[in-house]
Design an enzyme around this catalytic site. Structure first.
Site, PDB file in Angstrom:
ATOM      1  N   GLY A 181      14.476  85.101 116.032  1.00  0.00           N
ATOM      2  CA  GLY A 181      15.931  85.083 115.831  1.00  0.00           C
ATOM      3  C   GLY A 181      16.621  84.306 116.952  1.00  0.00           C
ATOM      4  O   GLY A 181      17.511  83.482 116.703  1.00  0.00           O
ATOM      5  N   HIS A 182      16.199  84.566 118.189  1.00  0.00           N
ATOM      6  CA  HIS A 182      16.781  83.825 119.320  1.00  0.00           C
ATOM      7  C   HIS A 182      16.415  82.340 119.231  1.00  0.00           C
ATOM      8  O   HIS A 182      17.236  81.467 119.510  1.00  0.00           O
ATOM      9  CB  HIS A 182      16.225  84.357 120.650  1.00  0.00           C
ATOM     10  CG  HIS A 182      16.553  85.779 120.951  1.00  0.00           C
ATOM     11  ND1 HIS A 182      15.616  86.776 120.954  1.00  0.00           N
ATOM     12  CD2 HIS A 182      17.724  86.377 121.270  1.00  0.00           C
ATOM     13  CE1 HIS A 182      16.177  87.927 121.283  1.00  0.00           C
ATOM     14  NE2 HIS A 182      17.464  87.722 121.463  1.00  0.00           N
ATOM     15  N   VAL A 224      17.382  86.373 111.236  1.00  0.00           N
ATOM     16  CA  VAL A 224      15.976  86.110 110.885  1.00  0.00           C
ATOM     17  C   VAL A 224      15.315  87.459 110.618  1.00  0.00           C
ATOM     18  O   VAL A 224      15.522  88.421 111.362  1.00  0.00           O
ATOM     19  CB  VAL A 224      15.248  85.362 112.023  1.00  0.00           C
ATOM     20  CG1 VAL A 224      13.783  85.123 111.666  1.00  0.00           C
ATOM     21  CG2 VAL A 224      15.938  84.033 112.308  1.00  0.00           C
TER      22      VAL A 224
END
Ligand code: PAF
Length: 289
Positions: A38-39, A180
């Protein structure tokens, strides 16, 4: 360019000043580390949009309440640096707490964003968004980015940051990036690492219930309040302990009004000692109103 790590925000600012004078655009990805896909999606988006990408890793004590997981929050700097290097990030800012709050935390100036910080996560985490707003304002001032990137998984946080940037006339564009998920629907989060094997099987029900709630809202939008209650019951049946499940308008986080067609369902649940959050945006066809 290789990833360069700075502990000193003043030194990073000096380096960025030279790049800005050359006309380079800067993208900032603020994080608390323990990076996951996600990051990395935020970093990749920043890479696409900007000449220079800066990621910050700072576990911000100001946004953790008493009894929360400040001490146990995973700190994995070396692994994070490797992921950032692979993702094409140029600079990492990883300052010590004493650099961020040199005179201590108690007397530090706070940024409070009313209304949008209240309710939802603000209800059970009363100081959380003040801590987030304060640290994000500091990071934006330290780095001076053209754009800053935040995950939509923390939907209320994103709205708080958009509001503070608008209200304080900060010269930065705030970009929300889609959540995500693992293949079973669970939104990626550093806190997923706290889940036991058994809990990990239950956790994806949060996303599944949000999907079911979205379908009901699309079919019978006027019954949104009953649908909230239904959704909470579904979470309980799945073995989750709901903190809240609420339907809000996507642009303002106000309670839904007839005629508004962009809604978001937000939820937080407890699963053992872990608190999970997730949300789902719902586009409604309200042309009959
Ligand atoms: O979403 C996070 O990781 C944090 O709340 C943030 C925005 C980096 C502020 O500490």
């Amino acid at each position: 360019m290789m990833l360069r790590t700075f502990e000193s925000w003043q030194a990073l600012r000096g380096t960025l000043l030279t790049l800005k004078q050359q006309g380079k655009s800067i993208g900032l990805v603020p994080t608390m580390g323990n990076l996951h896909a996600g990051h990395i999606k935020l970093v990749q988006q920043a890479r696409l949009d900007n000449d220079v990408v800066v990621t910050s890793i700072f576990v911000n004590p100001l946004q953790f309440g008493a009894g929360e997981d400040l001490e146990s929050y995973p700190r994995t700097l070396a692994a994070d640096q490797a992921l950032l290097e692979d993702a094409g990030c140029d600079f990492l800012l990883s300052p010590p707490v004493t650099d961020f709050y040199p005179d201590g935390q108690q007397t530090h100036t706070r940024i409070k964003v009313p209304v949008v910080s209240e309710g939802l996560c603000g209800e059970s985490r009363p100081i959380h968004f003040e801590g987030v707003a304060t640290v994000v304002t500091k990071l934006l001032n330290m780095v001076g980015p053209d754009r800053a990137y935040f995950g939509k998984k923390d939907y209320q946080q994103l709205m708080v940051i958009k509001k503070l940037v608008a209200d304080l006339c900060l010269p930065v564009a705030i970009q929300g990036v889609d959540t995500v998920r693992d293949s079973d629907g669970l939104a990626l989060s550093s806190r997923n690492g706290y889940l036991t094997e058994k809990q990990r099987v239950i956790a994806p029900h949060l996303h599944a219930v949000l999907n079911q709630v979205a379908e009901r809202l699309k079919a019978t939008p006027d019954e949104w309040q009953a649908t909230e209650v239904w959704g909470i019951n579904q979470l309980v049946e799945a073995g989750l302990k709901p903190d809240y499940l609420e339907v809000r308008e996507a642009e303002t986080l106000a309670r839904p009004r007839i005629g508004c067609c962009a809604w978001v369902i937000l939820s937080a649940v407890h699963l053992g000692k872990t608190r999970l959050i997730d949300n789902l945006e719902v586009a409604l066809n309200r042309s009959k109103d």
